[in-house]
Design an enzyme around this catalytic site. Structure first.
Site, PDB file in Angstrom:
ATOM      1  N   GLU A 147      34.002  53.218  20.501  1.00  0.00           N
ATOM      2  CA  GLU A 147      33.881  54.634  20.134  1.00  0.00           C
ATOM      3  C   GLU A 147      35.007  55.044  19.172  1.00  0.00           C
ATOM      4  OE1 GLU A 147      32.244  56.727  24.128  1.00  0.00           O
ATOM      5  OE2 GLU A 147      33.884  55.321  24.365  1.00  0.00           O
ATOM      6  N   SER A 176      48.173  46.783  10.942  1.00  0.00           N
ATOM      7  CA  SER A 176      47.026  46.567  11.804  1.00  0.00           C
ATOM      8  C   SER A 176      46.053  45.646  11.047  1.00  0.00           C
ATOM      9  CB  SER A 176      46.446  47.934  12.071  1.00  0.00           C
ATOM     10  OG  SER A 176      45.224  47.825  12.664  1.00  0.00           O
ATOM     11  N   LEU A 177      44.904  45.402  11.617  1.00  0.00           N
ATOM     12  CA  LEU A 177      43.899  44.581  10.923  1.00  0.00           C
ATOM     13  C   LEU A 177      42.651  45.409  10.666  1.00  0.00           C
ATOM     14  CD1 LEU A 177      43.875  41.275  13.004  1.00  0.00           C
ATOM     15  CD2 LEU A 177      44.492  41.490  10.619  1.00  0.00           C
ATOM     16  N   GLU A 213      41.027  32.449  14.611  1.00  0.00           N
ATOM     17  CA  GLU A 213      41.838  32.548  15.831  1.00  0.00           C
ATOM     18  C   GLU A 213      41.185  33.497  16.812  1.00  0.00           C
ATOM     19  OE1 GLU A 213      45.760  33.898  14.729  1.00  0.00           O
ATOM     20  OE2 GLU A 213      45.758  32.608  12.969  1.00  0.00           O
ATOM     21  N   LYS A 220      41.220  36.828  19.077  1.00  0.00           N
ATOM     22  CA  LYS A 220      41.903  38.125  18.994  1.00  0.00           C
ATOM     23  C   LYS A 220      42.277  38.527  20.417  1.00  0.00           C
ATOM     24  CE  LYS A 220      41.596  42.713  16.942  1.00  0.00           C
ATOM     25  NZ  LYS A 220      42.369  43.341  17.958  1.00  0.00           N
ATOM     26  N   ASP A 276      43.580  40.441  23.517  1.00  0.00           N
ATOM     27  CA  ASP A 276      43.537  41.873  23.784  1.00  0.00           C
ATOM     28  C   ASP A 276      44.755  42.279  24.613  1.00  0.00           C
ATOM     29  OD1 ASP A 276      42.557  44.364  23.636  1.00  0.00           O
ATOM     30  OD2 ASP A 276      40.898  44.079  25.038  1.00  0.00           O
ATOM     31  N   TYR A 306      51.029  34.232  16.887  1.00  0.00           N
ATOM     32  CA  TYR A 306      50.007  33.949  15.888  1.00  0.00           C
ATOM     33  C   TYR A 306      50.397  34.231  14.431  1.00  0.00           C
ATOM     34  CZ  TYR A 306      49.246  38.888  17.135  1.00  0.00           C
ATOM     35  OH  TYR A 306      49.417  40.207  17.429  1.00  0.00           O
ATOM     36  N   LYS A 326      35.059  41.998  15.831  1.00  0.00           N
ATOM     37  CA  LYS A 326      35.178  42.369  17.243  1.00  0.00           C
ATOM     38  C   LYS A 326      33.847  42.252  17.981  1.00  0.00           C
ATOM     39  CE  LYS A 326      37.894  46.035  17.986  1.00  0.00           C
ATOM     40  NZ  LYS A 326      39.017  46.905  18.124  1.00  0.00           N
ATOM     41  N   CYS A 344      35.145  68.489  51.709  1.00  0.00           N
ATOM     42  CA  CYS A 344      35.256  67.054  51.959  1.00  0.00           C
ATOM     43  C   CYS A 344      33.943  66.529  52.549  1.00  0.00           C
ATOM     44  CB  CYS A 344      36.419  66.783  52.909  1.00  0.00           C
ATOM     45  SG  CYS A 344      36.536  65.057  53.361  1.00  0.00           S
ATOM     46  N   CYS A 404      34.852  65.473  56.371  1.00  0.00           N
ATOM     47  CA  CYS A 404      35.316  66.363  57.442  1.00  0.00           C
ATOM     48  C   CYS A 404      35.026  67.827  57.145  1.00  0.00           C
ATOM     49  CB  CYS A 404      36.798  66.158  57.704  1.00  0.00           C
ATOM     50  SG  CYS A 404      37.839  66.781  56.374  1.00  0.00           S
ATOM     51  N   CYS A 438      41.370  65.988  49.700  1.00  0.00           N
ATOM     52  CA  CYS A 438      41.119  66.641  50.983  1.00  0.00           C
ATOM     53  C   CYS A 438      42.470  66.795  51.680  1.00  0.00           C
ATOM     54  CB  CYS A 438      40.179  65.774  51.818  1.00  0.00           C
ATOM     55  SG  CYS A 438      40.143  66.290  53.542  1.00  0.00           S
ATOM     56  N   CYS A 471      41.354  63.911  58.692  1.00  0.00           N
ATOM     57  CA  CYS A 471      40.078  63.480  58.113  1.00  0.00           C
ATOM     58  C   CYS A 471      39.875  61.987  58.443  1.00  0.00           C
ATOM     59  CB  CYS A 471      40.148  63.729  56.611  1.00  0.00           C
ATOM     60  SG  CYS A 471      38.715  63.186  55.708  1.00  0.00           S
TER      61      CYS A 471
HETATM   62  S1  IVH Z   1      47.357  38.954  12.987  1.00  0.00           S
HETATM   63  C1  IVH Z   1      48.875  41.238   9.404  1.00  0.00           C
HETATM   64  N1  IVH Z   1      46.207  37.541  14.875  1.00  0.00           N
HETATM   65  O1  IVH Z   1      45.171  42.729  16.830  1.00  0.00           O
HETATM   66  C2  IVH Z   1      48.189  40.541  10.502  1.00  0.00           C
HETATM   67  N2  IVH Z   1      46.562  39.844  15.304  1.00  0.00           N
HETATM   68  O2  IVH Z   1      43.857  44.997  15.538  1.00  0.00           O
HETATM   69  C3  IVH Z   1      48.694  40.937  11.800  1.00  0.00           C
HETATM   70  N3  IVH Z   1      45.867  40.577  17.536  1.00  0.00           N
HETATM   71  O3  IVH Z   1      48.036  44.353  15.634  1.00  0.00           O
HETATM   72  C4  IVH Z   1      47.938  40.601  12.984  1.00  0.00           C
HETATM   73  N4  IVH Z   1      45.154  38.625  18.248  1.00  0.00           N
HETATM   74  O4  IVH Z   1      48.136  43.186  17.947  1.00  0.00           O
HETATM   75  C5  IVH Z   1      46.637  38.759  14.516  1.00  0.00           C
HETATM   76  N5  IVH Z   1      45.248  36.132  16.461  1.00  0.00           N
HETATM   77  C6  IVH Z   1      45.683  37.340  16.110  1.00  0.00           C
HETATM   78  C7  IVH Z   1      45.604  38.461  16.973  1.00  0.00           C
HETATM   79  C8  IVH Z   1      46.044  39.704  16.526  1.00  0.00           C
HETATM   80  C9  IVH Z   1      45.347  39.898  18.564  1.00  0.00           C
HETATM   81  C10 IVH Z   1      46.137  42.040  17.561  1.00  0.00           C
HETATM   82  C11 IVH Z   1      47.465  42.446  16.975  1.00  0.00           C
HETATM   83  C12 IVH Z   1      47.120  43.337  15.824  1.00  0.00           C
HETATM   84  C13 IVH Z   1      45.781  43.855  16.244  1.00  0.00           C
HETATM   85  C14 IVH Z   1      44.984  44.367  15.092  1.00  0.00           C
END
Ligand code: IVH
Length: 670
Positions: free
Chosen positions: A36, A83-84, A113, A115, A117, A225, A312, A406, A409, A424, A429
């Protein structure tokens, strides 16, 4: 869309996203799913593209959400922590491949690779020594959580290798396995605390904890990574990761160098199924251009690299109908609404029930009986309802009214101030009483062999046990009168009850079931106050001095002892011979050299006398371990990177700041 309409929607989306960034990064309690969130973000990006006149550098599309919190030292990132870009669709992935191919001239090699979480971390090594561990923060400045990171066994504090650059940065993801997560949440729920939403939030929340011993108990893990710096071992990412693995870093074995699109799609498809067998959550895969020179050529947007993308996986969801909502009463009286659903198949199991968390959640979703709902199975064991399909709602549906009394009770329910819960207030209870007794006898509390949930229900129903104290009044004649009790089983239970009288004070304190007092806090309170009478008589100011105890816990402890029924319970248990004081037998080995001294320990220390050990010594030698500096503080033991506020306050109040060696001299260990 007209200009003013677009502006309105853009403003709305920016505000919403800011709010969700706060919930996610700062409070570690997201209220919407990633999917979302990503949709809101892509809607905003789309509108900003269509209406460039509303471009704003402070828009959430232009910056990463900030996770900075008070209590940590902050440092700038030498390389921005971006971020990615992400996508859920293969078409968009193909667009990404086409873009990279166009910019580099050929289809580049990609490293695939997992990802992970969790929450990202940037580790800085100088001359092989881990010197800083920065969270992402706002991407430019992060919090240094090194003392917490040092508790993660798989992260080397020191690296020795021939080809090691003088300085390098390695980034990765701190995660919590599903097993540790569910154990932690069970504990939290048993303590009446708000559980974490998923393993990722648990990992992020843990990393921001100010007490490293709590972090150590949470068994975090870290996968690395991304290697950064000058004079890296190779000019490609794959080789750099392999070398980092040789240096001792935990690099996942599930990385693949791919030359063809097909290989990449195979990797994606394989992990879409295989991910469920991993002990931790991944939410997709990350594809990175392998060659560092090609990476440079591709460069960055304001927020993410053009040489990488995250594909994702959608959390597994299913649609079904809400049949009814029922209510469960916990041992602290908190009412949890549960959705009863038309059975539906989700991720291999039939789902009939889903949690609705609390009254606030019902309001937020505006969920109504008969609604078509979307259930999702994320990191959580129990599925949750993520949205309601309003288009399928019947015309005459009514807003769901939370119960006023409740269900067990009939007592009028009360809304908790500051929390989303409704509870409650009746201490008599039945499910609360049974819940309290079940907690009292549980393994981590009094650990009474032979007594379980069913026996408690039976004993309660027969009127033999109405409180934990009644357990110790049970007689064999009473037990054998009950169906399913023979001589032997009655004797076993009584033996278990007798044995539980040896349970140490800290466990007894936990068994009392004071809200927010979990195992760790109970232990800290027991060591600090030594016996129940000191705890009953203490004031809030004393309580907040104890490690791990803040206003919320202090308030709950005070309220517990203000209730005369609880004092009666304690007195009855005392009469039965339950331990209400710390056993001092083991302490005779330590002379009380620190008696009546309040001591603050701050910063990090090297083994063998690391911070945890020093704190233990303070307690062993009869000192009081306190969190903050006041005029009553005897001295401060300061290590590397001590809390600057503490040192400043000590100087102001003229309180001695000593090293760990000086401290060891005081207690005759040096
Ligand atoms: S590379 C510039 N590799 O995903 C590249 N990130 O949504 C930097 N993450 O901020 C990130 N697995 O916290 C990279 N194999 C992976 C990852 C990874 C998880 C996270 C990481 C990043 C976020 C982006």
């Amino acid at each position: 869309m007209k200009n003013d309409e677009a502006k309105k929607r853009i403003d709305f989306l920016r505000k919403e996203l800011e709010k969700h960034n706060q919930n996610y990064y700062v409070h570690n309690q997201p209220t919407i799913s990633d999917f979302e969130y990503d949709i809101l973000m892509s809607d905003l990006a789309h509108l900003e593209k269509l209406f460039p006149e509303f471009t704003d550098t402070s828009s959430p599309t232009q910056k990463v959400g900030s996770d900075r919190v008070k209590g940590f030292k902050q440092f700038p990132h030498e390389y921005q922590m971006l971020s990615l870009g992400n996508t859920y669709s293969t078409e968009e992935l193909q667009d990404f491949f086409a873009r990279t191919e166009k910019l580099t001239g050929i289809f580049p090699e990609f490293v695939c690779e997992l990802k992970f979480d969790g929450t990202s971390i940037s580790l800085i090594y100088e001359n092989g020594i881990l010197t800083k561990a920065l969270t992402r923060g706002d991407g430019t400045i992060g919090d240094d959580v090194i003392s917490n990171i040092r508790t993660i066994n798989s992260i080397p504090k020191k690296v020795v290798a021939n080809n090691l650059p003088d300085k390098f940065i390695i980034r990765g993801e701190v995660i919590m396995t599903r097993e540790v997560f569910s154990r932690l949440n069970n504990e939290k729920e048993a303590n009446g605390e708000q559980p974490f939403a998923n393993p990722r939030n648990a990992a992020a929340g843990t990393l921001k904890t100010l007490d490293s011993s709590v972090v150590a108990s949470r068994q975090l893990q870290c996968f690395l990574y991304f290697l950064l710096g000058e004079n890296l071992p190779s000019n490609n990412h794959f080789e750099n990761l392999k070398t980092a693995k040789l240096w001792g870093f935990n690099v996942s074995e599930h990385i693949k160098l791919c030359k063809l699109q097909d290989e990449i799609f195979n990797f994606i498809n394989y992990w879409d199924t295989a991910r469920h067998k991993l002990p931790f959550d991944i939410d997709g895969v990350v594809l990175k251009v392998n060659s560092l020179s090609q990476q440079q050529e591709l460069g960055f947007t304001a927020k993410s690299p053009r040489w990488a993308i995250a594909y994702k996986y959608k959390a597994e969801q299913a649609r079904t109908k809400l049949v009814s909502i029922s209510f469960q009463v916990g041992r602290t009286g908190i009412i949890t609404p549960v959705a009863n659903l038309e059975p539906v198949l989700l991720a291999g199991t039939t789902v009939k029930r889903a949690t609705l968390h609390n009254a606030g959640q019902i309001q937020l979703l505006d969920i109504r009986l008969g609604d078509t709902v979307v259930v999702e199975k994320g990191g959580e064991i129990i599925p949750k309802i993520v949205s309601v399909d309003i288009s399928e709602r019947s015309q005459n549906s009514k807003v769901f009214q939370f119960i006023g009394n409740c269900p067990e009770c009939g007592t009028k329910l009360i809304r908790e101030e500051s929390e989303a819960g409704i509870f409650c207030p009746n201490p008599n209870c039945p499910p609360q009483i049974k819940g309290k007794i079940e907690h009292f006898i549980s393994r981590k509390a009094m650990n009474i062999d032979g007594l379980g949930e069913e026996t408690v229900a039976l004993l309660y129903q027969k009127g033999l046990v109405k409180s934990a104290a009644d357990i110790y009044k049970l007689k064999k004649e009473q037990l054998i009168q009950l169906e399913r009790f023979a001589d032997k089983s009655a004797e076993n239970i009584l033996a278990g009850i007798e044995k539980s009288k040896e349970t140490p004070f800290r466990k007894v304190l936990f068994a009392l079931g004071i809200r927010f007092v979990g195992e760790t806090v109970a232990q800290k309170l027991a060591t600090y106050f030594k016996n129940i009478d000191a705890l009953i008589q203490c004031k809030s100011e004393d309580l907040v001095n104890v490690d791990e105890v803040g206003e919320k816990i202090a308030g709950s402890v005070i309220a517990f002892f203000q209730n005369p029924e609880n004092i009666t319970l304690i007195n009855e248990l005392k009469t039965s011979g339950i331990q209400f004081a710390e056993n001092t037998e083991n302490q005779v080995l330590y002379p009380p050299l620190l008696k009546d001294k309040s001591i603050v320990v701050t910063g990090s220390f090297d083994r063998p006398y690391d911070r945890k050990k020093l704190e233990e010594l303070v307690l062993n030698y009869n000192g009081k371990l306190v969190k903050s500096v006041s005029k009553n503080t005897a001295f401060i033991v300061a290590g590397q990177k001590p809390g600057p506020d503490k040192i400043e306050k000590a100087q102001k109040l003229n309180i001695k700041v000593i090293s760990s060696n000086e401290f060891l001299k005081i207690i005759d260990l040096l």
